[in-house]
Design a protein around this motif. Structure first.
Motif, short mmCIF file in Angstrom:
data_model
loop_
_atom_site.label_atom_id
_atom_site.label_comp_id
_atom_site.label_asym_id
_atom_site.label_seq_id
_atom_site.Cartn_x
_atom_site.Cartn_y
_atom_site.Cartn_z
N THR A 140 3.97 1.39 2.07
CA THR A 140 3.14 1.76 1.09
C THR A 140 2.75 0.69 0.04
OG1 THR A 140 4.27 3.77 1.36
CG2 THR A 140 3.05 3.68 -0.64
N HIS A 160 -0.52 -1.48 0.24
CA HIS A 160 -1.86 -0.90 0.10
C HIS A 160 -2.27 -0.34 -1.23
CE1 HIS A 160 -1.82 -1.26 4.52
NE2 HIS A 160 -0.74 -0.36 4.55
N VAL A 161 -1.53 -0.99 -2.36
CA VAL A 161 -1.84 -0.79 -3.69
C VAL A 161 -1.87 -1.86 -4.43
CG1 VAL A 161 -0.98 1.75 -3.49
CG2 VAL A 161 0.49 -0.07 -4.23
N GLU A 162 -2.78 -1.69 -5.61
CA GLU A 162 -3.10 -3.03 -6.34
C GLU A 162 -1.69 -3.55 -7.08
OE1 GLU A 162 -6.11 -4.36 -9.61
OE2 GLU A 162 -6.59 -2.67 -8.69
#
Length: 421
Positions: free
Chosen positions: A162, A165-167
């Motif tokens: 997870t 894929h996040v900033e």
């Protein structure tokens, strides 16, 4: 059971990031690999910078696998530097979390049980994670990623899948969100503890996702994997029963120490025997240093892949329970001579001392002179004292100066790589 909150923090491309920071470069925009180019082009890169990962270069590729159109800097490994930086970052963790609630998973990754700290700091887990990550970046220049979960497994998966894929590099999972968002995720090898071999076995019976695994016939899984099926079934549904206190309380029923080396140049039969003697000698000094003894050893001899010769391995009992290099070398050489092919070049060696216990359990046989063993033990202790004070190569044996010997070079390394000091 009380719901707990765990964090798993990983230092992104740690070795490469440290090398970039040392040079004043931004790891997120600089193409850099950590690899010893003095070895062959088949040398594995210990790390590549985040900038190179963004170009599709895998983190543990071999040098020749890097696309020719990518220009990059190469930094030789400096293991002591990375250990020192890791210790500095661990000290940052201790500013926020007690050591009893931290499990060091590797040099660049830790698990934390933060359940009791969130109300104390009046923070959410995400806020605490951001605070620690910012402290690491400010203090060392290294970027971290964080996984948050209601158990240790979910924290790890949140980090590995997870957070990528996040900033803000923070991922969060509960059992419910895990099933909702990751049951259809591919490939299975992205999940903790599922390697290529296990993934292939699952695919052979029609299991391609965690959702497939969660709904698979449990009897079939137990027939295929035995007791390991229980953990797989739990993980498929995002469950994990192990707690931080279980990790801290765990003690292995058996202990061993080992040494291995992949040779830069293949060794012939006699040189291989010399290397085994050197490895025995170093492991025996480790036994003495830790106040331990052993009664059994296992030897693995791997050959050059160009030859159609299976690797040799075997185990031998030592007549006495001891740390004596003389006694253990006799058993190791006999085992080497029994299992090793005399005509095939040797590429890899691994030696393990089994059943390692406290030296109070040292035993003798009728053919052993305790006074002689005690004299050797004092000599080994004297060698350790000299090495501790003046360096590992301050005192050597004659065999360490023979052609093909590797002890002097290995003494300059940490974990098989240059220490950088």
């Amino acid at each position: 059971m009380e719901e707990r909150t765990y964090m798993c923090i990983d230092l992104k491309s740690f070795y490469a990031s440290v090398e970039c920071v040392q040079r004043g470069w931004d790891p997120m925009t600089t193409n850099l690999v950590v690899a010893d180019l003095e070895r062959t082009e088949k040398t594995i890169c210990l790390a590549v910078s985040p900038a190179m990962k963004a170009l599709g270069v895998p983190g543990r590729c071999r040098v020749f696998e890097i696309p020719k159109n990518i220009k990059y800097f190469a930094a030789p490994p400096r293991m002591q530097l990375y250990i020192d930086c890791s210790a500095e970052i661990y000290a940052i963790y201790l500013k926020y979390i007690a050591k009893e609630d931290i499990h060091v998973y590797s040099i660049d990754e830790v698990f934390m049980d933060v359940t009791e700290y969130l109300p104390m700091y009046r923070m959410t887990a995400r806020e605490l994670g951001k605070t620690i990550m910012k402290d690491i970046l400010k203090s060392t220049g290294v970027t971290a990623a964080c996984g948050i979960g209601t158990n240790l497994y979910l924290a790890k998966v949140a980090l590995d899948i997870t957070a990528k894929h996040v900033e803000d590099h923070i991922g969060e999972l509960t059992e419910e969100s895990y099933c909702q968002t990751l049951w259809n995720h591919k490939p299975l090898t992205d999940f903790w503890r599922i390697g290529r071999g296990l993934s292939q076995r699952l695919q052979n019976v029609g299991i391609y996702t965690m959702g497939d695994l969660a709904h698979a016939d449990e009897d079939m899984l137990y027939r295929m994997f035995g007791v390991d099926a229980e953990l797989m079934i739990d993980h498929a549904r995002g469950r994990e029963t192990t707690l931080m206190k279980d990790i801290k309380a765990y003690k292995s029923k058996t202990n061993s120490i080992s040494s291995g080396q992949v040779l830069g140049c293949d060794a012939d039969y006699e040189t291989g025997k010399l290397l085994v003697k050197e490895m025995v000698d170093l492991l025996c000094l480790e036994l003495v240093d830790k106040g331990l003894v052993t009664d059994s050893l296992t030897l693995y001899v791997g050959y050059n892949n160009r030859y159609d010769q299976k690797a040799a391995n075997g185990t031998a009992a030592i007549p006495v329970t001891t740390s004596s290099a003389r006694k253990i070398t006799e058993s190791a050489v006999q085992l080497y001579e029994r299992i090793t092919d005399r005509h095939t070049p040797i590429h890899r060696l691994n030696l393990t001392f089994n059943n390692v216990v406290d030296e109070i359990y040292q035993q003798y046989d009728l053919f052993t002179d305790p006074a002689e063993l005690e004299k050797e033990h004092r000599l080994q202790q004297a060698m350790l004292d000299i090495k501790d004070k003046y360096g590992k190569n301050a005192i050597l044996k004659g065999m360490n100066l023979e052609q093909g010997a590797t002890t002097m070079e290995r003494n300059r390394q940490i974990g098989g790589h240059k220490s950088g000091v």
